[in-house]
Design an enzyme around this catalytic site. Structure first.
Site, PDB file in Angstrom:
ATOM      1  N   ALA A  34       0.825  -1.222   0.000  1.00 38.41           N
ATOM      2  CA  ALA A  34       0.000   0.000   0.000  1.00 38.41           C
ATOM      3  C   ALA A  34       0.854   1.266   0.000  1.00 38.41           C
ATOM      4  CB  ALA A  34      -0.916   0.006   1.219  1.00 38.41           C
ATOM      5  N   LEU A  35       2.152   1.121   0.223  1.00 36.27           N
ATOM      6  CA  LEU A  35       3.053   2.275   0.361  1.00 36.27           C
ATOM      7  C   LEU A  35       2.544   3.237   1.437  1.00 36.27           C
ATOM      8  CD1 LEU A  35       4.126   2.983  -3.337  1.00 36.27           C
ATOM      9  CD2 LEU A  35       5.244   1.539  -1.619  1.00 36.27           C
ATOM     10  N   ALA A  82       2.968  -7.705   5.052  1.00 35.61           N
ATOM     11  CA  ALA A  82       2.359  -6.377   5.216  1.00 35.61           C
ATOM     12  C   ALA A  82       1.734  -6.232   6.603  1.00 35.61           C
ATOM     13  CB  ALA A  82       1.298  -6.149   4.147  1.00 35.61           C
ATOM     14  N   THR A 125       5.571 -12.601  14.833  1.00 32.71           N
ATOM     15  CA  THR A 125       6.602 -12.030  15.702  1.00 32.71           C
ATOM     16  C   THR A 125       6.659 -12.725  17.072  1.00 32.71           C
ATOM     17  OG1 THR A 125       7.160 -10.022  16.940  1.00 32.71           O
ATOM     18  CG2 THR A 125       4.875 -10.264  16.310  1.00 32.71           C
ATOM     19  N   ASP A 126       7.814 -12.652  17.717  1.00 34.07           N
ATOM     20  CA  ASP A 126       7.952 -13.177  19.085  1.00 34.07           C
ATOM     21  C   ASP A 126       7.083 -12.401  20.073  1.00 34.07           C
ATOM     22  OD1 ASP A 126       9.447 -10.788  19.136  1.00 34.07           O
ATOM     23  OD2 ASP A 126      11.255 -11.700  19.976  1.00 34.07           O
ATOM     24  N   GLU A 127       6.681 -11.170  19.698  1.00 33.56           N
ATOM     25  CA  GLU A 127       5.938 -10.335  20.651  1.00 33.56           C
ATOM     26  C   GLU A 127       4.572 -10.909  20.997  1.00 33.56           C
ATOM     27  OE1 GLU A 127       6.105  -6.134  20.216  1.00 33.56           O
ATOM     28  OE2 GLU A 127       8.121  -6.189  19.379  1.00 33.56           O
ATOM     29  N   TYR A 150      -0.040  -3.475  19.127  1.00 37.14           N
ATOM     30  CA  TYR A 150       0.635  -4.089  17.965  1.00 37.14           C
ATOM     31  C   TYR A 150       0.662  -5.609  18.111  1.00 37.14           C
ATOM     32  CZ  TYR A 150       4.530  -6.156  15.406  1.00 37.14           C
ATOM     33  OH  TYR A 150       5.295  -7.000  14.643  1.00 37.14           O
ATOM     34  N   LYS A 154      -1.160  -8.723  15.995  1.00 35.87           N
ATOM     35  CA  LYS A 154      -0.427  -9.824  15.341  1.00 35.87           C
ATOM     36  C   LYS A 154      -0.930 -11.177  15.878  1.00 35.87           C
ATOM     37  CE  LYS A 154       2.561  -9.660  12.765  1.00 35.87           C
ATOM     38  NZ  LYS A 154       2.624  -9.568  11.276  1.00 35.87           N
TER      39      LYS A 154
HETATM   40  P1  NAD Z   1       7.702  -2.342   7.891  1.00 31.26           P
HETATM   41  O1  NAD Z   1       6.837  -1.450   8.714  1.00 31.26           O
HETATM   42  O2  NAD Z   1       9.086  -1.927   7.555  1.00 31.26           O
HETATM   43  O3  NAD Z   1       6.975  -2.658   6.505  1.00 31.26           O
HETATM   44  C1  NAD Z   1       5.588  -2.926   6.420  1.00 31.26           C
HETATM   45  C2  NAD Z   1       5.182  -2.848   4.958  1.00 31.26           C
HETATM   46  O4  NAD Z   1       3.781  -3.174   4.869  1.00 31.26           O
HETATM   47  C3  NAD Z   1       5.359  -1.449   4.339  1.00 31.26           C
HETATM   48  O5  NAD Z   1       5.954  -1.557   3.063  1.00 31.26           O
HETATM   49  C4  NAD Z   1       3.938  -0.925   4.229  1.00 31.26           C
HETATM   50  O6  NAD Z   1       3.740  -0.018   3.153  1.00 31.26           O
HETATM   51  C5  NAD Z   1       3.148  -2.216   4.036  1.00 31.26           C
HETATM   52  N1  NAD Z   1       1.743  -2.083   4.446  1.00 31.26           N
HETATM   53  C6  NAD Z   1       1.274  -1.566   5.616  1.00 31.26           C
HETATM   54  N2  NAD Z   1      -0.079  -1.576   5.609  1.00 31.26           N
HETATM   55  C7  NAD Z   1      -0.466  -2.143   4.432  1.00 31.26           C
HETATM   56  C8  NAD Z   1      -1.725  -2.443   3.840  1.00 31.26           C
HETATM   57  N3  NAD Z   1      -2.893  -2.147   4.466  1.00 31.26           N
HETATM   58  N4  NAD Z   1      -1.749  -3.035   2.623  1.00 31.26           N
HETATM   59  C9  NAD Z   1      -0.589  -3.327   1.974  1.00 31.26           C
HETATM   60  N5  NAD Z   1       0.622  -3.033   2.468  1.00 31.26           N
HETATM   61  C10 NAD Z   1       0.694  -2.456   3.692  1.00 31.26           C
HETATM   62  O7  NAD Z   1       7.691  -3.746   8.648  1.00 31.26           O
HETATM   63  P2  NAD Z   1       8.856  -4.825   8.831  1.00 31.26           P
HETATM   64  O8  NAD Z   1       9.658  -4.461  10.000  1.00 31.26           O
HETATM   65  O9  NAD Z   1       9.472  -5.081   7.525  1.00 31.26           O
HETATM   66  O10 NAD Z   1       7.967  -6.100   9.251  1.00 31.26           O
HETATM   67  C11 NAD Z   1       7.415  -6.958   8.263  1.00 31.26           C
HETATM   68  C12 NAD Z   1       6.614  -8.052   8.952  1.00 31.26           C
HETATM   69  O11 NAD Z   1       7.476  -8.795   9.812  1.00 31.26           O
HETATM   70  C13 NAD Z   1       5.476  -7.550   9.810  1.00 31.26           C
HETATM   71  O12 NAD Z   1       4.378  -8.416   9.641  1.00 31.26           O
HETATM   72  C14 NAD Z   1       6.009  -7.625  11.235  1.00 31.26           C
HETATM   73  O13 NAD Z   1       4.985  -7.834  12.154  1.00 31.26           O
HETATM   74  C15 NAD Z   1       6.922  -8.826  11.126  1.00 31.26           C
HETATM   75  N6  NAD Z   1       8.081  -8.837  12.053  1.00 31.26           N
HETATM   76  C16 NAD Z   1       8.911  -7.768  12.146  1.00 31.26           C
HETATM   77  C17 NAD Z   1      10.021  -7.818  12.980  1.00 31.26           C
HETATM   78  C18 NAD Z   1      10.991  -6.661  13.110  1.00 31.26           C
HETATM   79  O14 NAD Z   1      11.881  -6.713  13.947  1.00 31.26           O
HETATM   80  N7  NAD Z   1      10.904  -5.634  12.290  1.00 31.26           N
HETATM   81  C19 NAD Z   1      10.241  -8.965  13.746  1.00 31.26           C
HETATM   82  C20 NAD Z   1       9.357 -10.057  13.639  1.00 31.26           C
HETATM   83  C21 NAD Z   1       8.296  -9.969  12.775  1.00 31.26           C
HETATM   84  O1  TDX Z   2      13.827   5.417  20.735  1.00 33.48           O
HETATM   85  C1  TDX Z   2      13.781   4.270  21.221  1.00 33.48           C
HETATM   86  N1  TDX Z   2      14.356   4.032  22.437  1.00 33.48           N
HETATM   87  C2  TDX Z   2      14.319   2.815  23.060  1.00 33.48           C
HETATM   88  O2  TDX Z   2      14.846   2.653  24.172  1.00 33.48           O
HETATM   89  C3  TDX Z   2      13.136   3.181  20.544  1.00 33.48           C
HETATM   90  C4  TDX Z   2      12.496   3.382  19.193  1.00 33.48           C
HETATM   91  C5  TDX Z   2      13.123   1.947  21.182  1.00 33.48           C
HETATM   92  N2  TDX Z   2      13.679   1.777  22.403  1.00 33.48           N
HETATM   93  C6  TDX Z   2      13.630   0.424  23.018  1.00 33.48           C
HETATM   94  C7  TDX Z   2      12.260  -0.203  23.088  1.00 33.48           C
HETATM   95  C8  TDX Z   2      12.568  -1.687  22.966  1.00 33.48           C
HETATM   96  O3  TDX Z   2      12.901  -2.223  24.231  1.00 33.48           O
HETATM   97  O4  TDX Z   2      14.400  -0.434  22.176  1.00 33.48           O
HETATM   98  C9  TDX Z   2      13.805  -1.734  22.071  1.00 33.48           C
HETATM   99  C10 TDX Z   2      13.498  -2.020  20.623  1.00 33.48           C
HETATM  100  O5  TDX Z   2      12.452  -1.147  20.232  1.00 33.48           O
HETATM  101  P1  TDX Z   2      11.814  -1.180  18.758  1.00 33.48           P
HETATM  102  O6  TDX Z   2      12.903  -1.027  17.762  1.00 33.48           O
HETATM  103  O7  TDX Z   2      10.669  -0.229  18.725  1.00 33.48           O
HETATM  104  O8  TDX Z   2      11.337  -2.711  18.634  1.00 33.48           O
HETATM  105  P2  TDX Z   2      10.314  -3.596  19.504  1.00 33.48           P
HETATM  106  O9  TDX Z   2       9.343  -2.770  20.225  1.00 33.48           O
HETATM  107  O10 TDX Z   2      11.155  -4.547  20.314  1.00 33.48           O
HETATM  108  O11 TDX Z   2       9.549  -4.390  18.316  1.00 33.48           O
HETATM  109  C11 TDX Z   2      10.290  -4.869  17.163  1.00 33.48           C
HETATM  110  O12 TDX Z   2      10.546  -6.241  17.250  1.00 33.48           O
HETATM  111  C12 TDX Z   2       9.488  -7.127  17.030  1.00 33.48           C
HETATM  112  C13 TDX Z   2       9.567  -4.539  15.865  1.00 33.48           C
HETATM  113  O13 TDX Z   2       9.287  -3.158  15.800  1.00 33.48           O
HETATM  114  C14 TDX Z   2       8.336  -5.351  15.691  1.00 33.48           C
HETATM  115  O14 TDX Z   2       7.726  -5.096  14.427  1.00 33.48           O
HETATM  116  C15 TDX Z   2       8.679  -6.804  15.796  1.00 33.48           C
HETATM  117  O15 TDX Z   2       7.523  -7.594  15.762  1.00 33.48           O
END
Ligand code: NAD
Ligand code: TDX
Length: 336
Positions: A34-35, A82, A125-127, A150, A154
Protein backbone atom coordinates in the site's frame (compact mmCIF):
# COMPACT_ATOMS: atom_id res chain seq x y z
CA UNK A 1 9.47 -21.80 -10.75
CA UNK A 2 6.54 -20.39 -8.76
CA UNK A 3 4.75 -17.07 -8.73
CA UNK A 4 5.04 -15.63 -5.25
CA UNK A 5 2.85 -12.81 -4.00
CA UNK A 6 4.82 -10.93 -1.35
CA UNK A 7 2.72 -8.50 0.67
CA UNK A 8 4.56 -5.57 2.28
CA UNK A 9 7.56 -6.04 -0.02
CA UNK A 10 8.35 -2.33 0.03
CA UNK A 11 9.01 -2.42 3.79
CA UNK A 12 12.15 -3.38 5.66
CA UNK A 13 12.05 -7.20 5.87
CA UNK A 14 9.82 -7.62 2.81
CA UNK A 15 12.25 -5.74 0.55
CA UNK A 16 15.17 -7.85 1.79
CA UNK A 17 13.08 -10.96 1.07
CA UNK A 18 12.12 -9.78 -2.44
CA UNK A 19 15.82 -9.10 -3.19
CA UNK A 20 16.77 -12.56 -1.90
CA UNK A 21 14.17 -14.25 -4.15
CA UNK A 22 15.10 -12.27 -7.26
CA UNK A 23 18.86 -12.73 -6.83
CA UNK A 24 18.79 -16.26 -5.45
CA UNK A 25 15.95 -18.16 -7.16
CA UNK A 26 14.03 -18.31 -10.45
CA UNK A 27 10.66 -17.44 -8.85
CA UNK A 28 8.46 -14.65 -10.16
CA UNK A 29 7.73 -12.05 -7.49
CA UNK A 30 4.66 -9.84 -7.28
CA UNK A 31 5.23 -7.21 -4.59
CA UNK A 32 1.87 -5.97 -3.28
CA UNK A 33 2.17 -2.97 -0.99
CA UNK A 34 0.00 0.00 0.00
CA UNK A 35 3.05 2.27 0.36
CA UNK A 36 2.16 3.57 3.80
CA UNK A 37 4.76 5.74 5.54
CA UNK A 38 6.80 2.52 6.02
CA UNK A 39 6.72 1.47 2.36
CA UNK A 40 9.59 2.75 0.25
CA UNK A 41 10.21 1.63 -3.32
CA UNK A 42 13.72 3.06 -3.09
CA UNK A 43 14.44 -0.09 -1.03
CA UNK A 44 14.25 -2.05 -4.30
CA UNK A 45 15.80 0.19 -6.97
CA UNK A 46 18.58 -2.36 -7.61
CA UNK A 47 16.14 -5.15 -8.56
CA UNK A 48 13.07 -3.27 -9.85
CA UNK A 49 13.97 -3.78 -13.52
CA UNK A 50 14.22 -7.57 -13.13
CA UNK A 51 11.73 -9.12 -15.62
CA UNK A 52 10.56 -11.53 -12.89
CA UNK A 53 9.48 -8.60 -10.67
CA UNK A 54 6.13 -6.76 -10.66
CA UNK A 55 4.94 -4.08 -8.26
CA UNK A 56 1.25 -3.68 -7.44
CA UNK A 57 0.01 -0.85 -5.25
CA UNK A 58 -2.82 -2.17 -3.10
CA UNK A 59 -4.33 -2.24 0.37
CA UNK A 60 -4.65 -5.74 1.85
CA UNK A 61 -7.72 -4.72 3.86
CA UNK A 62 -9.58 -3.73 0.68
CA UNK A 63 -11.38 -6.86 -0.49
CA UNK A 64 -12.18 -5.55 -3.99
CA UNK A 65 -8.58 -4.50 -4.60
CA UNK A 66 -7.29 -7.86 -3.41
CA UNK A 67 -9.78 -9.70 -5.60
CA UNK A 68 -8.48 -7.78 -8.58
CA UNK A 69 -4.86 -8.49 -7.67
CA UNK A 70 -5.41 -12.24 -7.11
CA UNK A 71 -7.47 -12.55 -10.32
CA UNK A 72 -4.76 -10.76 -12.32
CA UNK A 73 -1.73 -12.57 -10.87
CA UNK A 74 -3.02 -15.95 -9.58
CA UNK A 75 -0.10 -16.56 -7.20
CA UNK A 76 1.10 -20.08 -6.35
CA UNK A 77 2.28 -18.88 -2.94
CA UNK A 78 1.59 -15.92 -0.66
CA UNK A 79 4.24 -14.65 1.77
CA UNK A 80 2.53 -12.14 4.01
CA UNK A 81 4.68 -9.40 5.56
CA UNK A 82 2.36 -6.38 5.22
CA UNK A 83 1.58 -4.92 8.63
CA UNK A 84 1.66 -1.90 10.82
CA UNK A 85 4.84 -2.81 12.68
CA UNK A 86 5.84 -0.12 15.18
CA UNK A 87 4.83 -0.64 18.82
CA UNK A 88 5.03 3.09 19.74
CA UNK A 89 2.56 3.99 16.98
CA UNK A 90 0.13 1.32 18.23
CA UNK A 91 0.24 2.91 21.69
CA UNK A 92 -0.78 6.27 20.19
CA UNK A 93 -3.55 4.85 17.94
CA UNK A 94 -4.33 1.18 17.27
CA UNK A 95 -6.89 1.73 14.49
CA UNK A 96 -4.60 1.04 11.53
CA UNK A 97 -3.13 -1.99 13.36
CA UNK A 98 -6.50 -3.67 13.64
CA UNK A 99 -7.45 -2.79 10.09
CA UNK A 100 -4.24 -3.96 8.40
CA UNK A 101 -2.96 -6.68 10.69
CA UNK A 102 -6.29 -8.32 11.54
CA UNK A 103 -8.76 -7.45 8.79
CA UNK A 104 -6.08 -7.40 6.08
CA UNK A 105 -4.85 -10.87 7.02
CA UNK A 106 -8.39 -12.27 6.85
CA UNK A 107 -8.95 -10.70 3.42
CA UNK A 108 -5.73 -12.32 2.16
CA UNK A 109 -6.71 -15.70 3.63
CA UNK A 110 -10.11 -15.49 1.91
CA UNK A 111 -8.59 -14.61 -1.46
CA UNK A 112 -5.93 -17.30 -1.11
CA UNK A 113 -8.67 -19.88 -0.51
CA UNK A 114 -10.87 -18.67 -3.36
CA UNK A 115 -7.98 -18.50 -5.84
CA UNK A 116 -6.50 -21.81 -4.61
CA UNK A 117 -3.10 -20.54 -3.54
CA UNK A 118 -0.97 -23.58 -2.66
CA UNK A 119 0.61 -22.18 0.51
CA UNK A 120 0.19 -19.11 2.72
CA UNK A 121 3.22 -18.08 4.78
CA UNK A 122 2.29 -15.72 7.61
CA UNK A 123 5.16 -13.64 8.99
CA UNK A 124 4.59 -13.04 12.69
CA UNK A 125 6.60 -12.03 15.70
CA UNK A 126 7.95 -13.18 19.08
CA UNK A 127 5.94 -10.34 20.65
CA UNK A 128 2.77 -12.45 20.51
CA UNK A 129 4.21 -14.50 23.41
CA UNK A 130 4.38 -11.51 25.77
CA UNK A 131 7.32 -10.74 28.04
CA UNK A 132 9.88 -12.99 29.76
CA UNK A 133 11.53 -12.65 33.17
CA UNK A 134 15.31 -12.99 33.48
CA UNK A 135 15.30 -16.69 32.45
CA UNK A 136 13.70 -18.97 29.89
CA UNK A 137 12.84 -18.83 26.19
CA UNK A 138 9.76 -18.65 24.02
CA UNK A 139 8.97 -21.95 22.28
CA UNK A 140 6.24 -22.53 19.71
CA UNK A 141 4.11 -23.92 22.58
CA UNK A 142 4.38 -20.82 24.77
CA UNK A 143 0.84 -19.41 25.20
CA UNK A 144 0.19 -16.11 23.44
CA UNK A 145 0.10 -13.25 25.95
CA UNK A 146 0.41 -10.17 23.76
CA UNK A 147 0.84 -6.94 25.72
CA UNK A 148 0.76 -4.06 23.20
CA UNK A 149 -1.94 -3.19 20.66
CA UNK A 150 0.63 -4.09 17.96
CA UNK A 151 1.35 -7.55 19.35
CA UNK A 152 -2.34 -8.14 20.13
CA UNK A 153 -3.19 -7.43 16.48
CA UNK A 154 -0.43 -9.82 15.34
CA UNK A 155 -1.68 -12.51 17.76
CA UNK A 156 -5.20 -12.07 16.37
CA UNK A 157 -3.85 -12.54 12.84
CA UNK A 158 -1.99 -15.70 13.91
CA UNK A 159 -5.26 -17.12 15.26
CA UNK A 160 -7.07 -16.29 12.02
CA UNK A 161 -4.38 -18.20 10.13
CA UNK A 162 -4.75 -21.13 12.52
CA UNK A 163 -8.52 -21.03 11.99
CA UNK A 164 -8.05 -21.12 8.19
CA UNK A 165 -6.00 -24.31 8.58
CA UNK A 166 -8.47 -26.00 10.91
CA UNK A 167 -11.73 -24.82 9.34
CA UNK A 168 -10.89 -24.71 5.66
CA UNK A 169 -7.96 -27.13 5.45
CA UNK A 170 -5.70 -24.41 4.05
CA UNK A 171 -1.95 -24.97 3.81
CA UNK A 172 -0.55 -22.22 6.02
CA UNK A 173 2.73 -21.85 7.88
CA UNK A 174 3.35 -19.26 10.62
CA UNK A 175 6.82 -17.86 11.33
CA UNK A 176 7.59 -15.92 14.51
CA UNK A 177 10.84 -14.00 14.68
CA UNK A 178 12.71 -11.85 17.16
CA UNK A 179 13.94 -8.25 16.57
CA UNK A 180 15.40 -7.72 13.09
CA UNK A 181 18.05 -5.20 12.12
CA UNK A 182 19.98 -4.48 8.93
CA UNK A 183 19.80 -2.44 5.70
CA UNK A 184 16.60 -0.56 4.79
CA UNK A 185 15.07 -0.54 8.30
CA UNK A 186 12.91 2.52 8.83
CA UNK A 187 14.69 4.90 11.23
CA UNK A 188 11.94 4.79 13.86
CA UNK A 189 13.14 1.40 15.18
CA UNK A 190 15.88 1.25 17.81
CA UNK A 191 19.04 0.44 15.82
CA UNK A 192 18.56 2.64 12.71
CA UNK A 193 17.19 5.50 14.85
CA UNK A 194 20.24 5.42 17.10
CA UNK A 195 22.65 5.21 14.14
CA UNK A 196 21.01 8.12 12.28
CA UNK A 197 20.79 10.28 15.41
CA UNK A 198 24.40 9.57 16.34
CA UNK A 199 25.59 10.43 12.82
CA UNK A 200 23.67 13.73 13.02
CA UNK A 201 24.90 14.47 16.57
CA UNK A 202 21.34 14.27 17.98
CA UNK A 203 20.24 12.80 21.30
CA UNK A 204 19.73 9.04 21.58
CA UNK A 205 16.47 8.48 23.54
CA UNK A 206 16.67 5.46 25.90
CA UNK A 207 13.33 4.29 27.27
CA UNK A 208 13.19 3.59 31.02
CA UNK A 209 16.37 2.15 32.53
CA UNK A 210 17.68 0.84 29.18
CA UNK A 211 17.84 -2.69 30.53
CA UNK A 212 15.08 -4.22 28.42
CA UNK A 213 16.44 -7.17 26.47
CA UNK A 214 15.84 -8.03 22.82
CA UNK A 215 17.13 -11.05 20.83
CA UNK A 216 18.64 -9.45 17.70
CA UNK A 217 18.68 -11.18 14.31
CA UNK A 218 20.24 -9.92 11.09
CA UNK A 219 17.47 -9.45 8.53
CA UNK A 220 18.80 -11.83 5.85
CA UNK A 221 18.99 -14.62 8.45
CA UNK A 222 15.28 -14.09 9.10
CA UNK A 223 14.57 -14.04 5.35
CA UNK A 224 16.37 -17.38 4.94
CA UNK A 225 14.20 -18.80 7.72
CA UNK A 226 11.02 -17.62 5.99
CA UNK A 227 12.21 -19.15 2.73
CA UNK A 228 12.99 -22.45 4.49
CA UNK A 229 9.51 -22.45 6.07
CA UNK A 230 7.97 -21.67 2.67
CA UNK A 231 9.85 -24.51 0.99
CA UNK A 232 10.15 -27.13 3.70
CA UNK A 233 7.75 -26.18 6.51
CA UNK A 234 4.84 -28.42 7.39
CA UNK A 235 1.30 -27.19 6.86
CA UNK A 236 -0.26 -25.85 10.06
CA UNK A 237 3.07 -25.54 11.89
CA UNK A 238 4.61 -22.55 13.67
CA UNK A 239 8.38 -21.89 13.46
CA UNK A 240 10.34 -19.61 15.81
CA UNK A 241 13.44 -17.77 14.56
CA UNK A 242 15.86 -15.93 16.82
CA UNK A 243 19.36 -14.56 16.51
CA UNK A 244 20.75 -16.16 19.66
CA UNK A 245 21.89 -12.65 20.53
CA UNK A 246 20.22 -11.26 23.62
CA UNK A 247 21.42 -7.77 24.45
CA UNK A 248 20.22 -5.00 26.77
CA UNK A 249 19.18 -1.87 24.84
CA UNK A 250 21.80 0.24 26.60
CA UNK A 251 24.54 -2.18 25.49
CA UNK A 252 23.37 -1.90 21.85
CA UNK A 253 23.27 1.89 22.05
CA UNK A 254 26.72 2.21 23.64
CA UNK A 255 28.15 -0.21 21.07
CA UNK A 256 26.75 1.91 18.21
CA UNK A 257 28.32 5.03 19.71
CA UNK A 258 31.65 3.28 20.27
CA UNK A 259 31.80 1.90 16.71
CA UNK A 260 30.92 5.34 15.28
CA UNK A 261 33.52 7.03 17.49
CA UNK A 262 30.88 9.14 19.29
CA UNK A 263 30.62 9.90 23.00
CA UNK A 264 28.10 8.58 25.53
CA UNK A 265 27.07 12.19 26.20
CA UNK A 266 24.52 11.80 23.35
CA UNK A 267 22.57 9.27 25.47
CA UNK A 268 19.36 10.65 26.99
CA UNK A 269 17.17 8.60 29.31
CA UNK A 270 13.49 9.38 28.61
CA UNK A 271 10.08 8.30 29.95
CA UNK A 272 9.44 4.58 29.46
CA UNK A 273 7.17 3.16 26.74
CA UNK A 274 3.79 2.27 28.35
CA UNK A 275 3.54 -1.50 28.89
CA UNK A 276 7.16 -1.95 27.77
CA UNK A 277 7.96 -5.70 27.49
CA UNK A 278 11.06 -6.50 29.54
CA UNK A 279 12.69 -9.38 27.74
CA UNK A 280 12.28 -11.46 24.57
CA UNK A 281 14.36 -14.57 23.81
CA UNK A 282 13.64 -17.22 21.23
CA UNK A 283 14.17 -20.96 21.29
CA UNK A 284 14.69 -21.71 17.56
CA UNK A 285 15.55 -25.38 18.00
CA UNK A 286 12.50 -26.56 16.02
CA UNK A 287 13.53 -24.52 12.95
CA UNK A 288 17.13 -25.72 13.31
CA UNK A 289 16.13 -29.38 13.61
CA UNK A 290 13.29 -29.57 11.09
CA UNK A 291 14.14 -26.88 8.51
CA UNK A 292 17.93 -27.14 8.67
CA UNK A 293 18.05 -23.38 9.32
CA UNK A 294 20.49 -21.41 11.41
CA UNK A 295 21.45 -17.75 11.58
CA UNK A 296 24.73 -16.95 9.78
CA UNK A 297 25.57 -13.66 11.52
CA UNK A 298 26.76 -13.01 15.03
CA UNK A 299 25.46 -9.77 16.52
CA UNK A 300 28.92 -8.19 16.23
CA UNK A 301 29.19 -9.03 12.49
CA UNK A 302 25.63 -7.94 11.76
CA UNK A 303 25.90 -4.67 13.68
CA UNK A 304 29.17 -3.77 11.93
CA UNK A 305 27.60 -4.51 8.50
CA UNK A 306 24.52 -2.48 9.41
CA UNK A 307 26.57 0.51 10.59
CA UNK A 308 28.62 0.43 7.38
CA UNK A 309 25.42 0.35 5.32
CA UNK A 310 23.89 3.35 7.10
CA UNK A 311 27.14 5.30 6.80
CA UNK A 312 27.44 4.50 3.08
CA UNK A 313 23.74 5.03 2.33
CA UNK A 314 23.21 8.26 4.18
CA UNK A 315 21.06 9.69 1.34
CA UNK A 316 18.62 6.75 1.77
CA UNK A 317 17.79 7.57 5.39
CA UNK A 318 18.05 11.33 4.89
CA UNK A 319 15.38 11.05 2.16
CA UNK A 320 13.26 8.97 4.57
CA UNK A 321 13.66 11.52 7.37
CA UNK A 322 12.85 14.44 5.05
CA UNK A 323 9.87 12.64 3.47
CA UNK A 324 11.39 12.90 -0.04
CA UNK A 325 11.20 9.10 -0.50
CA UNK A 326 7.44 9.37 -0.85
CA UNK A 327 7.82 11.17 -4.21
CA UNK A 328 9.64 8.21 -5.76
CA UNK A 329 6.46 6.22 -6.50
CA UNK A 330 4.88 9.22 -8.21
CA UNK A 331 7.91 9.63 -10.48
CA UNK A 332 8.44 5.94 -11.28
CA UNK A 333 4.97 4.40 -11.40
CA UNK A 334 2.04 6.80 -11.22
CA UNK A 335 2.35 8.05 -14.79
CA UNK A 336 2.60 4.57 -16.37
P1 NAD B 1 7.70 -2.34 7.89
O1 NAD B 1 6.84 -1.45 8.71
O2 NAD B 1 9.09 -1.93 7.56
O3 NAD B 1 6.98 -2.66 6.51
C1 NAD B 1 5.59 -2.93 6.42
C2 NAD B 1 5.18 -2.85 4.96
O4 NAD B 1 3.78 -3.17 4.87
C3 NAD B 1 5.36 -1.45 4.34
O5 NAD B 1 5.95 -1.56 3.06
C4 NAD B 1 3.94 -0.92 4.23
O6 NAD B 1 3.74 -0.02 3.15
C5 NAD B 1 3.15 -2.22 4.04
N1 NAD B 1 1.74 -2.08 4.45
C6 NAD B 1 1.27 -1.57 5.62
N2 NAD B 1 -0.08 -1.58 5.61
C7 NAD B 1 -0.47 -2.14 4.43
C8 NAD B 1 -1.73 -2.44 3.84
N3 NAD B 1 -2.89 -2.15 4.47
N4 NAD B 1 -1.75 -3.04 2.62
C9 NAD B 1 -0.59 -3.33 1.97
N5 NAD B 1 0.62 -3.03 2.47
C10 NAD B 1 0.69 -2.46 3.69
O7 NAD B 1 7.69 -3.75 8.65
P2 NAD B 1 8.86 -4.83 8.83
O8 NAD B 1 9.66 -4.46 10.00
O9 NAD B 1 9.47 -5.08 7.52
O10 NAD B 1 7.97 -6.10 9.25
C11 NAD B 1 7.41 -6.96 8.26
C12 NAD B 1 6.61 -8.05 8.95
O11 NAD B 1 7.48 -8.79 9.81
C13 NAD B 1 5.48 -7.55 9.81
O12 NAD B 1 4.38 -8.42 9.64
C14 NAD B 1 6.01 -7.63 11.23
O13 NAD B 1 4.98 -7.83 12.15
C15 NAD B 1 6.92 -8.83 11.13
N6 NAD B 1 8.08 -8.84 12.05
C16 NAD B 1 8.91 -7.77 12.15
C17 NAD B 1 10.02 -7.82 12.98
C18 NAD B 1 10.99 -6.66 13.11
O14 NAD B 1 11.88 -6.71 13.95
N7 NAD B 1 10.90 -5.63 12.29
C19 NAD B 1 10.24 -8.97 13.75
C20 NAD B 1 9.36 -10.06 13.64
C21 NAD B 1 8.30 -9.97 12.78
O1 TDX C 1 13.83 5.42 20.73
C1 TDX C 1 13.78 4.27 21.22
N1 TDX C 1 14.36 4.03 22.44
C2 TDX C 1 14.32 2.81 23.06
O2 TDX C 1 14.85 2.65 24.17
C3 TDX C 1 13.14 3.18 20.54
C4 TDX C 1 12.50 3.38 19.19
C5 TDX C 1 13.12 1.95 21.18
N2 TDX C 1 13.68 1.78 22.40
C6 TDX C 1 13.63 0.42 23.02
C7 TDX C 1 12.26 -0.20 23.09
C8 TDX C 1 12.57 -1.69 22.97
O3 TDX C 1 12.90 -2.22 24.23
O4 TDX C 1 14.40 -0.43 22.18
C9 TDX C 1 13.81 -1.73 22.07
C10 TDX C 1 13.50 -2.02 20.62
O5 TDX C 1 12.45 -1.15 20.23
P1 TDX C 1 11.81 -1.18 18.76
O6 TDX C 1 12.90 -1.03 17.76
O7 TDX C 1 10.67 -0.23 18.73
O8 TDX C 1 11.34 -2.71 18.63
P2 TDX C 1 10.31 -3.60 19.50
O9 TDX C 1 9.34 -2.77 20.23
O10 TDX C 1 11.16 -4.55 20.31
O11 TDX C 1 9.55 -4.39 18.32
C11 TDX C 1 10.29 -4.87 17.16
O12 TDX C 1 10.55 -6.24 17.25
C12 TDX C 1 9.49 -7.13 17.03
C13 TDX C 1 9.57 -4.54 15.86
O13 TDX C 1 9.29 -3.16 15.80
C14 TDX C 1 8.34 -5.35 15.69
O14 TDX C 1 7.73 -5.10 14.43
C15 TDX C 1 8.68 -6.80 15.80
O15 TDX C 1 7.52 -7.59 15.76
Amino acid sequence: MSKILVTGGAGFIGSNFVRMLLNGSDHEVVNLDALTYAGNLENLTDVASNPRYTFVKGDIADSAQMDEAFAAHRPDLVVHFAAESHVDRSVLDATAFVRTNVQGTQVLLDKSRIYKTKRFVHVSTDEVYGSLGPWGFFTEDTPMQANSPYSASKAASDLLVRAAVHTHGMDCVITRCSNNYGPYQFPEKLIPLMIANALEGKHLPVYGDGKNVRDWIYVTDHCEGIRAAMERGQAGEVYNFGGNAERENIYVIKEILRLLGKGDNLIHYVKDRPGHDRRYAMDSSKARATLGWEPRHTFEQGLRQTLDWYVQNRSWWERVRSGAYQDYYKQQYASR
